[in-house]
Structures are given as C-alpha cells and as structure tokens.
Design a protein around this motif. Sequence first.
Motif, short mmCIF file in Angstrom:
data_model
loop_
_atom_site.label_atom_id
_atom_site.label_comp_id
_atom_site.label_asym_id
_atom_site.label_seq_id
_atom_site.Cartn_x
_atom_site.Cartn_y
_atom_site.Cartn_z
N GLU A 35 -17.50 33.61 -8.76
CA GLU A 35 -18.92 33.48 -8.39
C GLU A 35 -19.06 32.46 -7.28
OE1 GLU A 35 -20.75 32.63 -12.13
OE2 GLU A 35 -21.16 34.74 -12.57
N ALA A 36 -18.32 31.35 -7.42
CA ALA A 36 -18.39 30.31 -6.40
C ALA A 36 -17.92 30.84 -5.06
CB ALA A 36 -17.56 29.11 -6.82
N ASN A 37 -16.94 31.74 -5.10
CA ASN A 37 -16.41 32.30 -3.84
C ASN A 37 -17.21 33.51 -3.38
OD1 ASN A 37 -14.38 30.42 -3.70
ND2 ASN A 37 -12.98 31.64 -4.97
N THR A 72 -2.48 26.11 -6.73
CA THR A 72 -3.58 26.31 -5.80
C THR A 72 -4.62 27.11 -6.57
OG1 THR A 72 -2.71 28.44 -5.13
CG2 THR A 72 -2.04 26.55 -3.81
N GLU A 73 -5.79 27.18 -6.00
CA GLU A 73 -6.84 27.93 -6.67
C GLU A 73 -6.40 29.39 -6.83
OE1 GLU A 73 -11.21 29.31 -5.43
OE2 GLU A 73 -10.79 27.19 -5.06
N ILE A 74 -5.81 29.94 -5.74
CA ILE A 74 -5.39 31.36 -5.81
C ILE A 74 -4.31 31.53 -6.88
CG2 ILE A 74 -4.35 33.24 -4.51
CD1 ILE A 74 -5.50 32.05 -2.01
N GLY A 75 -3.43 30.51 -6.97
CA GLY A 75 -2.37 30.58 -7.97
C GLY A 75 -2.96 30.63 -9.36
N LEU A 76 -3.96 29.77 -9.58
CA LEU A 76 -4.61 29.71 -10.89
C LEU A 76 -5.23 31.07 -11.22
CD1 LEU A 76 -5.61 28.06 -13.28
CD2 LEU A 76 -7.63 27.44 -11.97
N VAL A 77 -5.92 31.63 -10.22
CA VAL A 77 -6.56 32.94 -10.45
C VAL A 77 -5.50 33.98 -10.81
CG1 VAL A 77 -7.76 34.82 -9.28
CG2 VAL A 77 -8.52 32.46 -8.97
N LYS A 101 -16.43 41.88 -5.06
CA LYS A 101 -15.47 42.94 -5.38
C LYS A 101 -14.69 42.57 -6.63
CE LYS A 101 -12.85 46.01 -2.43
NZ LYS A 101 -12.11 46.10 -1.18
N LYS A 102 -14.20 41.29 -6.65
CA LYS A 102 -13.42 40.84 -7.80
C LYS A 102 -14.29 40.84 -9.05
CE LYS A 102 -9.19 39.61 -6.43
NZ LYS A 102 -8.98 38.50 -5.49
N LEU A 103 -15.54 40.39 -8.88
CA LEU A 103 -16.42 40.34 -10.04
C LEU A 103 -16.65 41.74 -10.60
CD1 LEU A 103 -18.93 37.63 -8.78
CD2 LEU A 103 -17.48 37.45 -10.80
N ALA A 104 -16.80 42.69 -9.67
CA ALA A 104 -17.01 44.07 -10.13
C ALA A 104 -15.81 44.52 -10.95
CB ALA A 104 -17.20 44.98 -8.92
#
Length: 1890
Positions: free
Chosen positions: A1567-1569, A1531-1536, A1573-1576
């Motif tokens: 960025e797409a999401n 899943t996308e979350i898994g990939l992350v 917070k995560k980007l920071a």
Amino acid sequence: ESGPLRDLIEFPPDDIEVIYTPRECRTVVQAVPEEGDTDPHVRDCVRSYTEDWAVVNRNKRNVRKACPNKVFEADEMPDSSSYQDDQVPDWACSIFDLKNSLPDALLPHLLDRAPNEEIDRHNEEHRKANRHRELFALHPALDEEEPIERHCVPEVPKEHFGQRLLVKCLSLKFEIEIEPIFASLALYDVKEKKKISENFFFDLNSEQTKAMLRPHIQTAAISTLARSAIFSITYPSQDVFLVIKLEKVLQQGDIGECAEPYMVFKESDAAKNKEKLEKLRGQSEQFCQRLGRYRMPFAWTAIHLMNIVNSAGSLERDTELEMSLSGLTFGLLSDEDLYKFLADMRRPSSVLRRLRPITAQLKLDISPAPENPHYCLTPDLLQVKPYPDSRVRPTREILEFPARDVYVPNTTYRNLLYVNPQSLNFANRQGSARNITVKVQFMNGEDPNNAMPVIFGKSSCADFSKEAYTAVVYHNRSPDFHDEVKIKLPASLSDHHHILFTFYHVSCQQKQNTPLETPVGYTWIPMLQNGRLRTGHFCLPVSLEKPPQSYSVLSPDVPLPGMKWVDNHRGVFNVEVVSVSTIHTQDQYLDKFFALVHALDEHMFPVRIGDMRIMENNLEAELKSSIAALNSSQLEPVVRFLHLLLDKLVLLVVRPPVIAGQIVNLGQASFEVMASIVNRLHKYLDTSQDMHGRNSLLSSYIHYVFRLPSTDPNSPSPGPGGLGGSVHYATMARSAVRPASLNLNRSRSLSNSNPDISGTPTSPDDEVRSIIGSKVRLSNNVNHAGGFMNLFHEELALQWVVSSGSVREGALQQAWFFFELMVKSIIHHLYFTDRLESPRKNRFPERFMDDITALVSTILVERLNTSLAFFLNDLLSVMDRGFVFTLIRAYWKQVSTKLYTLQNPTLESLRLDFLRIVCSHEHYVTLNLPCSLLTPPASPSPSVSSSSGFSTHVQDQKIANMFELSVPFREQHYLAGLVLSELSVILDPDNEGMFGLHKKVVSVVHNLLSSHDSDPRYADPEVKARVAMLYLPLIGIVMETLPQLHDFTGEDQNSGEEAEGEGNSMISQTVAMAIAGTSTASPIRQHGSFSAESSRSLLICLLWVLKNADELVLQKWFTDLSVSQLNRLLDLLYLCVSCFEYKVISTVKTLTHISLFKSKDMKAKLEEAILGSIGARQEMVRRKRSPSGSAFGSQENLRWRKDMTHWRQNSEKMDKTRAELEHEALIDGNLATEANLIILDTLEIIVQTVSVTESKESILGGVLKVLLHSMACNQSALYLQHCFATQRALVSKFPELLFEEETEQCADLCLRLLRSCSSSISTIRAHASASLYLLMRQNFEIGNNFARVKMQVTMSLSSLVGTSQNFNEEFLRRSLKTILTYAEEDLELRETTFPDQVQDLVFNLHMILSDTVKMKEHQEDPEMLIDLMYRYRTHMIAKGYQTSPDLRLTWLQNMAGKHSERNNHAEAAQCLVHSAALVAEYLSMLEDRKYLPVGCVTFQNISSNVLEESAVSDDVVSPDEEGICSGKYFTEIGLVGLLEQAAASFSMAGMYEAVNEVYKVLIPIHEANRDAKKLATIHGKLQEAFGKIDGKRMFGTYFRVGFYGSKFGDLDEQEFVYKEPAITKLAEISHRLEGFYGERFGEDQVEVIKDSNPVDKCKLDPNKAFIQITYVEPYFDTYEMKDRITYFDKNYNLRRFVYCTPFTLDGRAHGDLHEQFKRKTILTTSHAFPYIKTRINIIHKEEIISTPIEVAIEDMQKKTQELAFATHQDPADAKMLQMVLQGSVGTTVNQGPLEVAQVFLSEIPSDPKLYRHHNKLRLCFKDFTKRCEDALRKNKSLIGPDQKEYQRELERNYHRLKEALQPLINRKIPQLYKPVLQQTDICFVMQFSP
C-alpha cells in the motif's frame, strides 16, 4: 583474384552437367533380339530398353564432421573412495591437516600485473582456439516429417518384381520306385481364379530311372536341370496355393489302373513283393522304350502357402504331403474343379475325401528369396548377375502372371508367348481317335522344315525344341488339356508366322502294322492379323486333312474349298494364347499411333493399318486422330510403353513432320495428349506419389529417360539415338525470329505475349547471326540437308500459354511435370550448344521469357505452390537472376494482395513453403550478393544495381542498414530479405493469426543457416562472416520476440543450480531476481509464448549469427544501441544460457540394448512375402522410398529411415541404444560448450563496447548476471576455464562494480566460485581457486580489508554445506590449500596483514567444513540433520564466528530447503517467517519506515516462536559495519520476497489462515508503494485461501519419542514430540525409527518399548538402544477451547500434548469397570508446533489420574458425543449412524452402557466425596437415552424397505435399555440438593519436569 571470396559471388563453371550413365543390367548379357532390329518399332523399343540414362547433375555436396568429447562435472560419478572424516577432528588437529594437504596446480602468471588489453587478448586467443566450426552439426533440425525442399531422386526405372519366394525341391519319394515321374509347380490364386505364374518343370528321377528313357532323351541342357525356383507374388494374399502336378510316361490303361500299384504296395513290404515289383518295372521299361515321348497325367497336390507361414518354426519342412490321385471320374481335373478343390482344401470337406490318395513324400524348402541369389536364370534363360560358374545347377526365375494389373514401364526386352490347349471335342468325329495328343509347333512357313526351335524345354531336355506334345488321357475322345507351351517369339513377325496344331491318335498297344501315332486332325493360328499380334481365347475348327498351300495367311475359320472338317467346320478345339511382350503393346490405339509414326520415319506410302490403307494426303488427319485416340487406350499398356510413347510425342513436337511438302505442326496435339496421359497416371496410380504429388513413374522418366532428340552423344544423325534421323522433317531453324513464310497454322496461337510471331526479320544480318548463334555446337550433328528443329522448351511454353479449357486445366493440374520437362530441356539445350558459358541475359529469346512470365503470372498459388517454387529454383540455375527475381516478386505481390484481403494463415504457410524451396538453391548465398563491397559481379547479372553496395570502409550510417530490414538491405540481399521479412512478420506478437506458423518460419531460417554452416564452400571464416552479414537483422528480430520466447530459466532443469543454496533455497530464480531488484531478469511474459522447440531453434540461429558475424561490425552496432536495447540483448543471452544448458548424461546409465532394426525372423519375412502383411501397395511405396543402391538413389531419402537418425528428440528413451544415448550426450555437451562460448565471446564484445561509453554500470551488471548464470548451470570444464578467465578480467577492470554496486552479485559470485572449488575436476578447481584468491586480493586493495568477501564466502560455504547432496569436502580442502599457497607466494602483499587475514578465513572455512562431515553422517536422519543445522545456527556465536544475521539467515534458508524437499511445507514456511522476522529486525534498525514491520513482534500472530529472532542489543552487531547485513535479503524487496515465499509454503501446507496473517504484514508495504498490481494479486490469493478453508484438511500426527541407552550419545534419556505427516500410523513411525537406528547400531541392538508406562532405566540392558514411541494428541484446557474453535485453531501453535495409560491398582493394565483407573500424561514442548524443525524437546511433564467412575463418565460423554455427531452429520451417513447405534443400544455390547449404569448407579455411594460423580454420571445417561432416541428417529428416515426389520429390532432393544435404565436414572441423591459440600472432587496431581 580468385579465392574463397571470389567463389562467393560467382557461379562455378561446372555447376550443371549432363551425364550419360550406363543403365545397370541385371543379366550377364543384355536382353536383345537375336535376329537384329530390322523393324523400326523393335529398333525403337530395344533402344528404349538399352540406352544410357541422361541425368542432369547440379553439383552440390554436404559434409559432416565428428565431435570431440567434453568433460562435465555433472557427469562425473563421485568417487566413492574419496576421503571422509569419521571422527570430527578437533580444531588444532584439523588446521594441522590443512597445512599438510596438497594444493592444486597454481595458474602461471596469475599474480603478475599485466595491462587489461593484454589479458583480454590472451583470453581471446585461448577462447578462440580449437572451437567447433559448425554450430548446426550440434543442433539437429526440428523434427520435421520431411523437409519440403527435398526433391528425392526418383527410383531408377527397373524391372518389376513382387515379393519373391524361393522354392527348393529336395526329394519326391513314393512307396515304390518303378518309373520316371515328372513334376511341375505353379502358383494359383483361388479368389481371382487365376494361375499366377508360369510352370516350373523339374524332375527328381535318379540317373538309373532316367536311363529307361534313353532313346527319347537328347542331352539335357543345364537350364532344364534346375530344382529350385524363385516365384514372384505382386499381390500376396491368403488365397495363394502352390499346385504340384505329376506326370508319368504314357502307358496302356486308365489312370486308375496305372496308379493302383502305388496305392497297394508299401515300401516296408518291398522284399515280400520283390517279384511283382520286378514285373511292374519290366512293363514300365517297355512303355518307356515305345511311348517315351508321350506323357500322361498322374497325380496332383496343392500346398496352401498360409499353412507354411504358420508352421514356419522349422523351415526345412519335411512335410508329409498327401498326394491325392488326380484322375477319378473326370479324367484330368478341369480348372473349374481345381479351384473348387483348392477352396475346399482350406476347410476340410467331403469333396476331398472322395479323392483316393496316393501316399508319397515330397520335401520342399520354401523361404523368402535372398537379395542377390547366385546362379539364377531369367524366364528368358539369361544368366542373372552374379553368375560365377556356368556349370552349377541353376535356380530358375519363374515369370509371374500378376493377379491384377501392374503399372510399371518396360525396361528390358522380353518377347514370350504361352499357348495353352484347353479342350478338344472329337465326339462327332468318325473313326478311331481315343488316345489323343496335340503336337504344337511355331512355324515361319508352310514347309514342315519351317518349324522354329523356339519352344522352351521342360525338364531334363534341350533348352529349345521345335515341337511340344500334350499329355494323353487314355481312351478319351474329348480330353481336357493342362499343358503350357512356352514360346520365344521372334522380334519381327511376318504374315507367314503361325502356330500349327497337329492332332494324333497314339496306339498304346504294340500291334502289327499299327503306326505309333496317326494324325487325326490339323488346325492353326496365324500370328499377325492386320499387322497386330493375335492373342486371346480361340475356338478353332479342326481339318481332317493337311491344309492346302498358302493356308498360313488365312484363319482356319475361313472355309477353304475342298477341305474336310470335323463336325461340319464347327469350333471343336479350345486354346488360349497369351503374350508377355515388351514389343507388342496389345492395344489397338497404341499400335496405330506407333505404326503411323514409323510410316512417317520410313516414308512408305500407302500405309496399311488394320484393314485401312492410308494415303499420304490423309496421313495428317489420321496422325492427329491417332494422337487424340491415345486417350482411349488402356492404362496398363500406356504405362508399360510410357517411355517410348513420351519420347515419340516429344519428337513430334521438336521435329514437325513434312507431309506432302507441308510442315505439320503437331505441337498442340502432342501437348494435349501428354497432359491427359499425365493426368490419367496421377488419377489412377495415386499410391506411387512422393510428398509433392509427383507420380514416381513420370518423375523417373524425366530424370533418367527424357532427352532432347539429337543430344545423344553417340548418335550419328540428329535423330534421337536412331529415332529415324531422316530428311523428312522440317528443315527450318526455329530461330529468334520465325520466318513468316512458314505455313505453321498458328492462327490460334497469336497472343499478346508473342508479338513477333508473324513479324519480319529486323534485318537479314540479325537473322543470320541468330541462326548461326544458336547452332554453335549443333553444326556437327545437323545432317547435311540442314535439318533442324523446334526447341522443345520453347514449344512447350508456347503451347501451354495458348492452351485453354480442359487442356490448360489438365496441364496445370500436373504443372510439375511440364515444368521439370522444360527445365531439363533447357539444360540439355544449353549444355549441348555450349551456352552455359554465355551470359545469362543472352541465352533465351525474349519471346520465351514472355511465355514464362505469362505462365507464372497465371498460376494460382493455392494449387501449384510447390511446383512453381521448384520451377523457379531450377530457373535460378539457368536463367538471368534478375528475371527470376521479377517472377518471384510477381508471386509475392499476388499472395500479399490476397493476404491483405483474407488474412489467411494457410496462404502464408504456402508462401513459406515456396520461399523455403526457392531458397534451398545451392547458390542461394551467391544469389544474395553477399559481397556487395566488391565490384558488381559480371556473370549472374543482378537485377538491382550492385553499386548500391557499401564502400570498403563500412560507414557508420550504413551500420544500421545492415542490422535492420532497410530498403537497401532488402534490395541488395533479395532472398535473404524476403526470409527475414517473413520471420519478422510471423513472429510479430500482434499478428495473432500467424501463431501456428512460428515453428514453420523458424525452421526455414534454421534450415538455411544449417546448410550454410555445413557447406564446405563457406568454411573459411572470412567467407562465413560475409554469409552471416545476410542475417544481421535476425539479431534485432529475435530481440523483439524476447517476451514471447519460451522461458527456459523457469524450467526445472537438471542443472547445477540444484546443488546450491540458491537453487534450493525455496526461492525460485525469478523471485530471487525480483528480490535482487533486477527487472531485467525475465520480462513479464505477454502473448502466446513460442514452443520450447521453436525458441531453441531461433536462439541457435541467433548464436550462429553472433558466432560468425564480423566482430568489428557487431561492436560498431552495439555502440549505437541504447542501454535498454543492450540490456535486452543481455536478457537474450541469459535465456540462451538456460536454453542450451547441458542435460546430465545419467539417463544413459544401464540401457538394455534394444536393437532398432532386428532382422525380422524368418517367419515374419515369409508372412510378408506370402500374405503381403504390408500389402503390395505399401510395398511399392516402401520400395519407392527405401534407399536404392544405384548411382542415383544413393542420396538417401531420410523419411524412410527417420528412426535411424539420432535426432528424434522427443522419442522415448528406451528406443535408443546406449551408444546412441552416449553419442547424443556427446553432441549435447559440445553444443552446450559452443553455445556458451559464443555467449562469452559476445559478452566480451559488449564489455569492450561499453568500456568506452558512459552507460557502463547498468550494462556491466547485466553482463555479470549472465556470466554468473552460466556458472550456475551445468558447464564443461573447458567452458568454465574461459568463463573464470573472463570473470577475473572483468573484476580487475571494474573492481568497484562488485564491491560497491552489485553487492548481491558479489555474494552470488562467491557462491559459484566456492561451488567450483569443490569440483571433482582439477582444472575447474584450479581456475575457481585462482578467481577466489584474486577476488579477496582485489577487495583488500580497495580498502585494506576484505570483510565483504570474507563474509560472503563464509555464508556461501554454510549454504553449500547445508544444501548440497554431492558436496565433497576433500576437493574443497584442496582448493583452500591452493588459496593458502597463493597467499604465501604473493610477494607484493607479503608485508601487509593480507596473508594473515587469508589464513584466518581459510581456517574458519575449514572448521565449518569439518562440522559438515558430522552433518553428512546424519544425511539419512532428517530430524537429526535439521537439529544439527538448528544447533549450528544457534551456537554460531559461541563458536567464535563473526556473528552475523547473514549467516543465521543462510542457515534458515538451508533448513527451509531441506524441509521443502521432504514436503514439510509448514516447517519450510516457518523457516521463511523466521527469516523475514530476522530481516525485519535489522531493517528496523537501519531504516525508519512506518509501513515496515517493527521487527519480530509484528510476526507473533503468525508464530509464537518468532521472538527468538529478535536482535541482540546494539553492542553485539551494528548493521552498518562493512559486510554485515549486505545480503540481497536485507532490503525491503528481500523482505517482500521472503514473505511471498512463506505465504506460498503455508498455502501448500493447507494452512490458509496463516496465509492471511502473512499478507497482513505484506499489504501495508505494497500500500505504501502504491503497488496496485501486487495488491490485486494478493487479494486474489486471499480469496483463494479463504475459499479453501472449509475444505477437508489434515495437518500433522504427533508422537512422543523417548531415547534410552548410552549408544544414543547426546540423545540418551531425551524425549521429543515428533510431528509426522497426517494419518501416520504408530506402526509406520515405529518401523521407520527402528529401521534407521537398526541400520546404524545393528538390528539386534535396537528395541522398541511396546507400552507407554514410565521407563525405569535400571531395568534396561545397558548394551542396547531403546526407543519408546507413544501416540499423543494436542491438549487444551477448558478455557482454551473458547478460542480454539476451528480445525486450524486446534492444530496450530501447539505446545501441550496428552496421552492416556490405563492401569489398575494391582499392576494390571485392564480390569473390571469398578477397578479401572486411567493416567493422563500432559507434555509441554520448548516451542510451539509448527516450528522450524519437526521434532521439539519436551521440557515439562504432568500426570492426572482418574478414578473408575471418572473414567466411566468420560466414556459415556464420548459415546453421547458420537451419537450426536452421527445424528446431525450433513450430509447424513446412514452406515456410520447404524454403527454407532449398534454400539449403543445393541444387546450384545459387553461393558456396554447398561453394565456401566448397573455398576455405578445401582446404589448411592457411601463416600459423600463421590456424590457429585454419581450425579454427573446419572445426568450423562439421561442425555445418552435422549440422544439414542434422536438417532433412531433419524435412522428411520434414512433406511429403505429392506431395513425395516432391522429398524424394528433396534427400536425393541432401545426400549429394553430404556426400561432397565429408568429406575437408575431417576434416583437422585437428596444430599446434593442441600447446601454445597466443601470438597467436591479429588484428583491426584503429580508434577515433574525433565
């Protein structure tokens, strides 16, 4: 009706009782005066020492139970004999094995279809059976210093002893034995210059020697034959000496002459000197016959007790003690001299050498006295228990004269007098008086017959005699005396008692007509002076003739007419009289007070006190002034007579005396002096206080001694046990209304709180009724004149309220004392007037209640917090509950107001203490009205209207009230409401200031619940449910605090997780949860977290409430909760699972048993006794705290024995014995099991609640999550059975839950079940196989195949196999067989394809299992193991598995796990990148999202190896197929998650550049999401990574390893490049591989080839294994170097390596410069490093050979580079620079630059092909000299003055070198400057591939 619930709401009838306990008597008979108690003071003292203790008992008990054992798989040691395949069997054979193996037992009725309700009921019955009743028995309280609410029972008052020392006198032996010798022992303290014990007299004479004294000996009493004594030392120190003095019978001659024979004769010459000795013996016999009653001093010695401790190796010390002669120049030794000598004994000095020694041998045995020695006599000659036989020689207890005051109240009758004659001066007396003795007698009249037999005997004589003689100093007119005459004083003394001294001259020579003794003087001391005992130092005149009639009432100082005195009536005789008495206070103020009180009793006027006569009319004033004067008395006598003094003061308050017909109210005076005495004790005796600041002397007075006068059961009159029950006391009852006629001078005491002080009775009836009512039971001991009295507690409260100024201050300082007195008085009063049965509302007059309210409201919290709390706690037992609650409310208000203004945590902390103490009341539950459903209780009338309770059917709107701190709840359950409000306020995250009080408030709740839990009154489950109702709001409070609780899930606990894929898959629990997308996993932490300890306590409280609360009530409440609240509750339960996880027992392994309480060795004990290594103060404290064996002291005070308890959770492991650790593990195991079962019960209730509501999906997922989490932790077999049962029920109720919604959970469940299928415990296997089988079956029933479960199980097994250390295939084989068996027996599905599918799956699993055996063999060889895993992953498809990315992913995870275990972070990161690439590959097939990576291609920048993960074409696998790519990572979350983990691993490996590449893939996703917070976070991490890039980093070291020999199997002739950690030496890897293979094939079978030349296999021994290891370096072509600039570039993505081998053409390795060739070997590997494994095959090899001149060029270039580097290094490194310089310009360098130049540049080469090389070398030298110059210049700037010379030397060498090189460098080859030649250089290139 009666029953457990009834007891819950009523106080028991026998709640409080007053018990009279006989006091324990040490001696066989009680010490009382023999002549009866005529004197009232003596009578009172004796009563005070003999009466029973009056103890108030509040009946409450505590019970503890034992725990059953629980089995944890984690504790089971794997069975070493368990079956293991040696050879991997082939496929068919292994199936055959499986078919023939044995299954585990099948679960009965598993395959029956039963309705869900029935299954639930069945499960619940099983779960609820044999549960642990008490949760808190398994969870110790927080490790507190000492619970504040514990009121220790005070020590019973008893006689004081210091450290006790037993001295046994074994033998005394001189060189000659000619006469009897008598000895005495005593202790002296040199520093205090004081004798600190009485004398112990003994003699060791033989019967035959004693016979010499026949005419003078009376029969010896046995008490005088003692040879051992017990000394007591209260203040041990280094200054204590044991002094031994010897006396012999008086004989003619000075002491020097008498001692001569002892110094002259030797025992060895006895035969030679026989006649002389006979003559001496004859003389001695004559002296004994004639002078036997007199003694003379002979010799003395002393023992420094310190020396004994030092030599205490053998306690049977045969010490040769030098006995030094005592009479030298000064006759006997005076005390001054003695102290001087003793001080000198510590440091040998000349003074002692002047003494002439007598040689003698004295054997003593000195040891600490045993606890209860047998055959012991007190100093008063009473026998001490045990005394089995009166005929045995006794041990004497020797009375101590403590060096400093000892503050202990008297508890036994003792009345002794010591008379010490000191010196006499007869120098000016006419006549012959030289050999002087003093006869001492104690007379009770003037007639010689009045001498009393009260003088204690010494040794071998009668117990008592009428006279004692002092020792004689020969021919001395002014002798010093050293005798101690001990007298037993009569209890009552009269004016006629006196001590008479008669002085005699003894004639030593027998002459005609000379009497033996001639009286030469008389003097005396009258015993009483003004009614008080006379003691102290006296210097008396001596009369020459017998004193006249009636002399005894006068003192000899009075000049009697007609008497002749020595030296004109001057004082010539010094004597000291000391008394040790518990009758005579020896304090004038105390004496006066007691005398006046007795005068009142006897009613005899006038009273004579001292020289005053007091008439009745001024008695009142005198009495008041004597009470006030008590403040001036000495503290020591006040303490000694404390009990009697306080009793008398109480009596004066209770019975105001009638003087001259008026009632005198002494309440105020008594109260004032009591307050001041109590304060004095506190101030000066601060060591003897408990933790609440209560002085132990006072608290034991209240506890044991204090009673209301006239409540003594045996006293005939209202007098307190004979405290003078006379009529002369006020006869008015102090009833509810005070008659105005009483002239009680109370003008001061009129106060608002007592409006009716002078009021008139409302009606006569009331008055009569109240008077009659208050003397129900007293009537039988009110005396006939109707004498009655004040109630002490009422008077006390009144006096306190009206007091002011310093008195009030004093009373408040020690409020605890008055509070406790008041309570005990109240209880006595209620008990003896039978009012304990009457309703509480009517027990006390309103005036008293007002006084108490006034008192409580004026008390300052900060000062008297605990005293007040204990007081209110006590009042709850006797007063109306409502009234006490109003007091508590008032207190609460006061603190709240202050808190509101101050916000001071200290106040809050005090309030917690207060609450904790009040709530420690034994009827706390009853006080809280737990059963508000019943009718309102009658007796303890509640303050709130009880009708506000719930009706019997709990209505729904009330449910919320029960679970919240609502107004009805707080009114109904007042105290519980306060406790929970405090909890909620302090734990409130916004309440920052209270952070420090978390532990404290949690511990209040923990404590309360713990005490309910162990209370037998609440053992009945129904009752416990009622108690739990008081705490329902706790659940909500804890849910609120969830974010602040300690995160137990994150702890690296020694948990079952470690064994599983997930635990080790590099993906931590929290990340996994994030991946799984369950936000509930563990909410983001905010605020300061609680400590683990507080969190644990809070959670156990929560579990207790969940365990004991009524299930229906819980279910109703759960129904009302919102989904998010229920989820929060589930998160809490999830946390509980982690919190109470069982920690493995292995810590117990082999602990050397260190005994906690080794009995101290003798030396230490002695040292303690003599030196007081713990000091007397601490000793008293220790005594106070150590458990006493008496009836009351048996509630042990645990503070003292903290280290005995099992609960020092944080104490060092080594402090505990094995048994203790095992017990602890047992407790932990039980706790883990019980906690998890409670969680399971709660989950079941939630499931039942949810099944009826709509919101079930989200909740059920949470339930499943908690369930799975609990399976993942270490659990007992018992719990797992119930857990699997619940899981089966859950799946059967909601099958679609697992197979459609919670697919990750399905994968998890398969993993957990498989894990349990391989358990070593058969019950766990049986349940797990059953669950697994049903899971397949349920999946099949949904869609006729069970691809999903099949897939998940296969993956789980792969992951288990790959990661688990202690995985046992034999057990799993069993479970597989069990599953097969179920499939065969399942009749319902026999006709479907299901059984065949199961069989296929099982065989598949079995095959994987067989493969794992092979992996197991290589468990120790990490490279091989990873290779196998790698191979396994790549060959999976070929093996005929359902191919699947999921499985590949699983194996990548396994490999990542293995790598990170071994700290190969770069490799682990690569595995994760490969995993991410694999996931990306399939995600791009499934979903078309622009921001996701396109597949493997995107990852090329991170690693060139990634392309191998690209998906095979679509025909191989389609991701839509059931069960494929269903894992949580696809899943996308898994990939992350995978990428984040990869970045973390790269970061740990120090490869920060790669971190950047990984984030390049991640950033577009976030960025797409729009996830700022995560980007920071990412950018923060990038900043960190880039910041670290410049730091020093070291990556790997590489080696080529070749294997040769058939022993290696597949490895034979394989070559690899191994990547080892940075700075690994060749020797290290060589040692490791040699060791590893040596172990495998035998050490002599393995050889390491030492060179790096090509290996010729034919020349090797075919029976051996050969390993060739060569260090290699990364190799880059010149063009590559443009891109590989940084250190990272040069160490990442490496595929080519190089190593060099020197050789010469004739076969030697090394030769001269001109013949030295070099071979460079370049290796290429199949993948680039770092890769997913640490060794990679070599696929290509090429060689380059350099000619000698090329070798020289390379060497010179290298040297030049080194110089340049050292010169420009920043910061400069002088040492390194000098090293390089030395190697370049030093003269001694062999084959140095100069030699190279001379060999290759001296002439132009003949071969034009070499021109270019020649030129290149020439230019190299040019560069080289330039660099040398730079380096020298740089060095010059760095050196200090000390290196100037060295620098000059270097420069000289450099110039020499430059000159020598000059001609060689400047010679150019002309041909080179023509057109370029065609062929420039030559190289031999040989290429071969492996």
